[in-house]
Design a protein around this motif. Structure first.
Motif, PDB file in Angstrom:
ATOM      1  N   VAL A 105      -7.445 -17.229   1.302  1.00  0.00           N
ATOM      2  CA  VAL A 105      -6.983 -16.241   2.265  1.00  0.00           C
ATOM      3  C   VAL A 105      -7.017 -14.862   1.621  1.00  0.00           C
ATOM      4  N   SER A 106      -7.542 -13.903   2.353  1.00  0.00           N
ATOM      5  CA  SER A 106      -7.607 -12.528   1.873  1.00  0.00           C
ATOM      6  C   SER A 106      -6.207 -12.000   1.594  1.00  0.00           C
ATOM      7  N   PRO A 107      -5.980 -11.353   0.435  1.00  0.00           N
ATOM      8  CA  PRO A 107      -4.646 -10.838   0.118  1.00  0.00           C
ATOM      9  C   PRO A 107      -4.275  -9.604   0.941  1.00  0.00           C
ATOM     10  N   VAL A 108      -5.265  -8.863   1.434  1.00  0.00           N
ATOM     11  CA  VAL A 108      -5.030  -7.694   2.285  1.00  0.00           C
ATOM     12  C   VAL A 108      -6.079  -7.684   3.389  1.00  0.00           C
ATOM     13  N   ALA A 109      -5.732  -7.091   4.504  1.00  0.00           N
ATOM     14  CA  ALA A 109      -6.656  -7.042   5.641  1.00  0.00           C
ATOM     15  C   ALA A 109      -7.955  -6.355   5.244  1.00  0.00           C
ATOM     16  N   GLY A 110      -9.064  -6.940   5.613  1.00  0.00           N
ATOM     17  CA  GLY A 110     -10.376  -6.336   5.374  1.00  0.00           C
ATOM     18  C   GLY A 110     -10.956  -6.557   3.991  1.00  0.00           C
ATOM     19  N   ALA A 111     -10.243  -7.260   3.111  1.00  0.00           N
ATOM     20  CA  ALA A 111     -10.747  -7.496   1.763  1.00  0.00           C
ATOM     21  C   ALA A 111     -11.924  -8.475   1.810  1.00  0.00           C
ATOM     22  N   GLY A 114     -15.688 -11.175  -3.860  1.00  0.00           N
ATOM     23  CA  GLY A 114     -16.851 -10.861  -4.685  1.00  0.00           C
ATOM     24  C   GLY A 114     -16.588 -11.285  -6.116  1.00  0.00           C
ATOM     25  N   ARG A 115     -17.308 -10.673  -7.053  1.00  0.00           N
ATOM     26  CA  ARG A 115     -17.139 -10.994  -8.475  1.00  0.00           C
ATOM     27  C   ARG A 115     -16.811  -9.724  -9.241  1.00  0.00           C
ATOM     28  N   ASP A 116     -15.855  -9.846 -10.181  1.00  0.00           N
ATOM     29  CA  ASP A 116     -15.498  -8.697 -10.999  1.00  0.00           C
ATOM     30  C   ASP A 116     -16.535  -8.490 -12.103  1.00  0.00           C
ATOM     31  N   ALA A 122     -13.041 -12.268  -7.279  1.00  0.00           N
ATOM     32  CA  ALA A 122     -12.041 -11.217  -7.079  1.00  0.00           C
ATOM     33  C   ALA A 122     -12.163 -10.671  -5.663  1.00  0.00           C
ATOM     34  N   TRP A 123     -11.092 -10.081  -5.176  1.00  0.00           N
ATOM     35  CA  TRP A 123     -11.070  -9.466  -3.855  1.00  0.00           C
ATOM     36  C   TRP A 123     -11.319  -7.976  -3.982  1.00  0.00           C
ATOM     37  N   LYS A 133     -18.485   2.363  -1.205  1.00  0.00           N
ATOM     38  CA  LYS A 133     -18.164   1.730  -2.492  1.00  0.00           C
ATOM     39  C   LYS A 133     -16.887   0.916  -2.336  1.00  0.00           C
ATOM     40  N   TYR A 134     -16.723  -0.065  -3.214  1.00  0.00           N
ATOM     41  CA  TYR A 134     -15.562  -0.941  -3.143  1.00  0.00           C
ATOM     42  C   TYR A 134     -14.770  -0.878  -4.433  1.00  0.00           C
ATOM     43  N   MET A 135     -13.466  -1.177  -4.304  1.00  0.00           N
ATOM     44  CA  MET A 135     -12.608  -1.274  -5.486  1.00  0.00           C
ATOM     45  C   MET A 135     -11.874  -2.594  -5.440  1.00  0.00           C
ATOM     46  N   GLN A 136     -11.572  -3.099  -6.632  1.00  0.00           N
ATOM     47  CA  GLN A 136     -10.955  -4.409  -6.742  1.00  0.00           C
ATOM     48  C   GLN A 136      -9.473  -4.342  -6.371  1.00  0.00           C
ATOM     49  N   VAL A 137      -9.020  -5.361  -5.633  1.00  0.00           N
ATOM     50  CA  VAL A 137      -7.606  -5.490  -5.301  1.00  0.00           C
ATOM     51  C   VAL A 137      -6.938  -6.158  -6.487  1.00  0.00           C
ATOM     52  N   LYS A 138      -5.973  -5.487  -7.071  1.00  0.00           N
ATOM     53  CA  LYS A 138      -5.221  -6.070  -8.214  1.00  0.00           C
ATOM     54  C   LYS A 138      -3.953  -6.715  -7.670  1.00  0.00           C
TER      55      LYS A 138
END
Length: 141
Positions: A105-111, A114-116, A122-123, A133-138
């Motif tokens: 399940v996605s930790p935040v909406a729209g996440a 992918g791979r870090d 990672a999300w 561009k995308y940033m990783q959800v920590k």
């Protein structure tokens, strides 16, 4: 070799069987198993050259010590997958591969998954400061 590896499959109740004909043998998953390729990766890491979906051969040049090593590394790999949570016992004592907790399940909406930078799952969410561009959800743990 086939008998030894088959006993391991039955001992741990894993959805794998060892199919063989003459000197040809292959590990075959009897269920669709996420991350099943980790079994082959672990065995290669332990020095056993084996590829998912490809046959293996035993020849007269293989010694009993080498055949035992294959069986031993197979068992060690199965145990590591169980300890790592990739193989978990279910209620009827059989064992099934499952996805690690937290990636269903996605930790935040729209996440997006992918791979870090290290290649681990990672999300990611779109970076508001850099469109496209995308940033990783920590995640806090």
């Amino acid at each position: 070799l086939v008998d030894s590896m088959t006993k391991i499959c039955l001992e741990f109740h894993i959805p794998v069987k060892v199919v063989s004909f003459g000197s040809l043998w292959r590990l075959k998953f009897t269920e669709d198993v996420p991350y099943s390729d980790l079994l082959f990766t672990l065995m290669r890491y332990k020095g056993i050259h084996i590829l998912d979906g490809f046959p293996c051969f035993v020849t007269e040049s293989n010694t009993p010590v080498e055949l035992k090593a294959i069986s031993d590394m197979f068992k060690e790999s199965i145990i590591e997958l169980i300890k790592g949570g990739f193989l978990l016992p279910d209620a009827d004592k059989s064992v099934k591969f499952v996805r690690p907790a937290g990636f269903d399940v996605s930790p935040v909406a729209g996440a997006k998954l992918g791979r870090d930078g290290d290649g681990n799952p990672a999300w990611f969410i779109e970076n508001p400061e850099q469109p496209g561009k995308y940033m990783q959800v920590k995640l806090r743990g």
